[in-house]
Design a protein around this motif. Structure first.
Motif, PDB file in Angstrom:
ATOM      1  N   ALA A  92       0.741  -1.143  -0.013  1.00  0.00           N
ATOM      2  CA  ALA A  92       0.008   0.094  -0.135  1.00  0.00           C
ATOM      3  C   ALA A  92       0.992   1.325   0.028  1.00  0.00           C
ATOM      4  O   ALA A  92       0.649   2.174  -0.835  1.00  0.00           O
ATOM      5  N   ALA A  93       2.009   1.247   0.914  1.00  0.00           N
ATOM      6  CA  ALA A  93       2.819   2.409   0.977  1.00  0.00           C
ATOM      7  C   ALA A  93       3.266   2.794  -0.333  1.00  0.00           C
ATOM      8  O   ALA A  93       3.746   3.853  -0.568  1.00  0.00           O
ATOM      9  N   HIS A  94       3.875   1.658  -1.208  1.00  0.00           N
ATOM     10  CA  HIS A  94       4.494   2.149  -2.376  1.00  0.00           C
ATOM     11  C   HIS A  94       3.789   2.645  -3.280  1.00  0.00           C
ATOM     12  O   HIS A  94       4.307   3.268  -4.443  1.00  0.00           O
ATOM     13  N   SER A  95       2.445   3.025  -3.042  1.00  0.00           N
ATOM     14  CA  SER A  95       1.518   3.814  -4.058  1.00  0.00           C
ATOM     15  C   SER A  95       2.196   5.136  -4.160  1.00  0.00           C
ATOM     16  O   SER A  95       1.986   6.309  -4.867  1.00  0.00           O
ATOM     17  N   ARG A 149       6.792   1.009  -9.978  1.00  0.00           N
ATOM     18  CA  ARG A 149       5.896   0.798  -9.071  1.00  0.00           C
ATOM     19  C   ARG A 149       5.139  -0.503  -8.989  1.00  0.00           C
ATOM     20  O   ARG A 149       5.127  -1.423  -8.302  1.00  0.00           O
ATOM     21  N   SER A 150       4.798  -0.829 -10.446  1.00  0.00           N
ATOM     22  CA  SER A 150       3.937  -1.873 -10.626  1.00  0.00           C
ATOM     23  C   SER A 150       4.846  -3.277 -10.699  1.00  0.00           C
ATOM     24  O   SER A 150       4.538  -4.270 -10.007  1.00  0.00           O
ATOM     25  N   ASP A 151       6.021  -2.900 -11.209  1.00  0.00           N
ATOM     26  CA  ASP A 151       6.994  -4.352 -10.912  1.00  0.00           C
ATOM     27  C   ASP A 151       7.121  -4.418  -9.548  1.00  0.00           C
ATOM     28  O   ASP A 151       7.173  -5.601  -9.134  1.00  0.00           O
ATOM     29  N   TYR A 152       7.355  -3.601  -8.644  1.00  0.00           N
ATOM     30  CA  TYR A 152       7.519  -3.846  -7.194  1.00  0.00           C
ATOM     31  C   TYR A 152       6.512  -4.189  -6.591  1.00  0.00           C
ATOM     32  O   TYR A 152       6.554  -5.291  -5.691  1.00  0.00           O
ATOM     33  N   LEU A 166       3.566  -8.988  -4.191  1.00  0.00           N
ATOM     34  CA  LEU A 166       2.372  -9.863  -4.235  1.00  0.00           C
ATOM     35  C   LEU A 166       2.788 -11.531  -4.500  1.00  0.00           C
ATOM     36  O   LEU A 166       2.459 -12.302  -3.858  1.00  0.00           O
ATOM     37  N   GLY A 167       3.793 -11.550  -5.066  1.00  0.00           N
ATOM     38  CA  GLY A 167       4.666 -12.639  -5.616  1.00  0.00           C
ATOM     39  C   GLY A 167       5.199 -13.454  -4.291  1.00  0.00           C
ATOM     40  O   GLY A 167       5.163 -14.569  -4.148  1.00  0.00           O
ATOM     41  N   VAL A 168       5.747 -12.314  -3.376  1.00  0.00           N
ATOM     42  CA  VAL A 168       6.245 -13.055  -2.100  1.00  0.00           C
ATOM     43  C   VAL A 168       5.071 -13.675  -1.139  1.00  0.00           C
ATOM     44  O   VAL A 168       5.240 -14.652  -0.690  1.00  0.00           O
ATOM     45  N   GLU A 175      -7.143 -15.033  -4.447  1.00  0.00           N
ATOM     46  CA  GLU A 175      -8.318 -14.336  -3.558  1.00  0.00           C
ATOM     47  C   GLU A 175      -7.732 -13.400  -2.806  1.00  0.00           C
ATOM     48  O   GLU A 175      -8.302 -12.192  -2.800  1.00  0.00           O
ATOM     49  N   PHE A 176      -7.258 -13.902  -1.718  1.00  0.00           N
ATOM     50  CA  PHE A 176      -6.517 -12.875  -0.632  1.00  0.00           C
ATOM     51  C   PHE A 176      -5.825 -11.915  -1.264  1.00  0.00           C
ATOM     52  O   PHE A 176      -5.960 -10.939  -0.807  1.00  0.00           O
ATOM     53  N   ILE A 177      -5.022 -12.227  -2.249  1.00  0.00           N
ATOM     54  CA  ILE A 177      -4.000 -11.161  -2.850  1.00  0.00           C
ATOM     55  C   ILE A 177      -4.934  -9.984  -3.713  1.00  0.00           C
ATOM     56  O   ILE A 177      -4.784  -8.903  -3.813  1.00  0.00           O
ATOM     57  N   THR A 178      -6.056 -10.529  -3.987  1.00  0.00           N
ATOM     58  CA  THR A 178      -6.909  -9.620  -5.076  1.00  0.00           C
ATOM     59  C   THR A 178      -7.468  -8.405  -4.312  1.00  0.00           C
ATOM     60  O   THR A 178      -7.542  -7.161  -4.522  1.00  0.00           O
ATOM     61  N   TYR A 179      -7.611  -8.642  -2.724  1.00  0.00           N
ATOM     62  CA  TYR A 179      -8.047  -7.566  -1.833  1.00  0.00           C
ATOM     63  C   TYR A 179      -6.711  -6.627  -1.663  1.00  0.00           C
ATOM     64  O   TYR A 179      -7.183  -5.388  -1.602  1.00  0.00           O
ATOM     65  N   ILE A 180      -5.503  -7.261  -1.674  1.00  0.00           N
ATOM     66  CA  ILE A 180      -4.481  -6.127  -1.445  1.00  0.00           C
ATOM     67  C   ILE A 180      -4.313  -5.215  -2.735  1.00  0.00           C
ATOM     68  O   ILE A 180      -4.100  -4.168  -2.819  1.00  0.00           O
ATOM     69  N   ARG A 181      -4.466  -5.715  -4.173  1.00  0.00           N
ATOM     70  CA  ARG A 181      -4.765  -4.978  -5.280  1.00  0.00           C
ATOM     71  C   ARG A 181      -5.297  -3.737  -5.474  1.00  0.00           C
ATOM     72  O   ARG A 181      -5.305  -2.848  -5.781  1.00  0.00           O
ATOM     73  N   SER A 182      -6.718  -4.112  -4.284  1.00  0.00           N
ATOM     74  CA  SER A 182      -7.807  -2.839  -4.459  1.00  0.00           C
ATOM     75  C   SER A 182      -7.456  -1.557  -3.558  1.00  0.00           C
ATOM     76  O   SER A 182      -7.952  -0.706  -3.371  1.00  0.00           O
ATOM     77  N   VAL A 183      -6.275  -2.047  -2.862  1.00  0.00           N
ATOM     78  CA  VAL A 183      -5.809  -0.734  -1.821  1.00  0.00           C
ATOM     79  C   VAL A 183      -5.364   0.380  -2.635  1.00  0.00           C
ATOM     80  O   VAL A 183      -4.534   0.253  -3.451  1.00  0.00           O
TER      81      VAL A 183
END
Ligand code: SR1
Ligand code: MG
Length: 403
Positions: A275-278, A287-290, A295-297, A395-403
């Protein structure tokens, strides 16, 4: 290091720690010893002693009888130093490559002498700087799988397991988590810490009865489920890294608890960094690469963890239940659901409770920081309330993308 000290507790300083090193014969010569207090955590003194000629160095960590983050008004048991050294030694039995080596412990002085990891950096700092650690996910997934399995009833004789439960009874440190993670952020309690601009968003949490019930249910699991030995505070400030190595430090919150707790804290803190990397990375491609890396981690950690846990279960399971077909999937699925709720509590707590994270606090654009924190609160609340309906790690990760 044959000597033992029989000294009453007193907090060390840069002079007395050298006297202690002499008594313990930690070095052969003291002419060129340099000492620095380098503790930047919330609770302890950490001294680094180095012989500037030979380069030999060690860490002396000492618990203070209060929480440094608050001050002497918050007394805190010294027993946490015993818990920490026992936990490091236990982890060294099955994952020595992922913990600092312990050279000496003294429960009266509440100190542990251990390997100096100064060649490493604190993971949180590295992630804020946008550094990628290619082995991190594999190392953390492996460490958690081994820690949970080898300290559980699946592997240990029930007497041995219960003896360990006893060794790791850690009521005061558990109480901190019970309050700061599971209760205080959901009520108007003065340990909370947030700017007035967040008051409306916070009031929404405080009046959300469903959310409070779910958080209370998670707390109840934390209070009652002695499943495996946990680190108890596995945020990204409790992990030291280099490009090739990963060391888990600071297990003073260790106790027997619910299996999903540690991995949840790791994921929650990676999500906060995402979230902070926005704000931290302005170039959209970088940014998108990082953020993709972060998310890969999460995905790779979960996959490593669950694969290795299944493997250990199959090959080394002792308890009769490990022979029942499909039972491991039932356990893993419960752990996964618990993990989501615990992660939700952790992101909320690090945003509005006591002990914030540098990832969010170092965002210079104040209004941006506030808007982001509102989205993080929504993420935490969704994870807590919707945990049962989130079926897999994607699905868990999808929530993080929405931040
Ligand atoms: C009073 S201790 C505050 C926090 O610091 C530790 O790292 C734990 O996360 C604890 O909740
Ligand atoms: Mg700590």
């Amino acid at each position: 290091m044959a000597t033992t000290l029989k000294q009453a507790y007193q907090p060390l300083n840069e002079q007395t720690v050298v006297e202690l090193a002499k008594k313990l014969e930690l070095f052969t010569d003291y002419q060129h010893i340099e000492v620095h207090e380098i503790g930047d955590g919330n609770l302890n003194l950490v001294f680094r002693l180095i012989d500037s000629v030979t380069g030999k160095s060690i860490i002396v960590k000492q618990a203070l009888p209060y929480a440094k983050v608050v001050g002497e008004s918050w007394p805190l048991t010294l027993d946490r130093a015993r818990i920490e050294s026992h936990s490091l030694k236990k982890s060294a039995e099955f994952a020595p490559e992922h913990v600092p080596e312990v050279y000496y412990t003294d429960h009266h002085l509440a100190l542990t002498v251990m390997e100096d990891l100064s060649s490493h950096v604190i993971l949180r700092k590295g992630l804020i700087e946008g550094i990628q650690y290619p082995h991190l996910a594999h190392h953390i997934g492996t460490f958690i799988a081994k820690s949970l399995f080898y300290t559980s009833d699946l592997y240990l004789h029930p007497y041995e397991k219960k003896e360990l439960v006893q060794t790791f009874i850690n009521p005061e440190l558990c109480k901190i988590t019970e309050d700061l993670v599971f209760t205080d952020p959901f009520y108007d309690i003065d340990t909370n810490d947030f700017p007035s601009e967040l008051q409306d968003a916070v009031s929404e949490l405080w009046t959300d009865t469903e959310l409070k019930k779910r958080a209370a249910a998670l707390k109840y699991k934390f209070l009652t489920r002695a499943e495996a030995l946990l680190h108890g505070d596995l945020h990204t400030g409790s992990i030291f890294v280099t490009e090739t190595t990963t060391k888990i430090i600071d297990p003073e919150f260790a106790y027997y608890g619910p299996q999903g707790f540690d991995i949840a804290h790791f994921f929650a803190n990676i999500a906060l960094n995402y979230a902070a990397h926005s704000f931290h990375i302005s170039d959209p491609l970088k940014r998108s690469d990082y953020q993709g890396y972060l998310l890969g981690v999460i995905k790779d950690t979960w996959e490593t963890f669950s694969d290795q846990y299944r493997e250990l279960w199959k090959k080394e399971g002792v308890e009769a239940a490990t022979k029942l077909p499909g039972f491991e999937e039932e356990i893993l699925s419960g752990l996964f659901t618990d993990m989501i709720g615990f992660a939700g509590c952790e992101v909320i707590r690090r945003t509005i409770g006591l002990a914030h994270v540098e990832d969010l606090e170092s965002i210079g654009d104040f209004n941006g920081q506030i808007e982001l924190k509102k989205r993080v609160l929504k993420l935490g609340s969704d994870w807590i309330k919707k945990a049962e309906s989130i079926k897999n790690i994607d699905e868990f990760i999808t929530y993080i993308r929405s931040v």
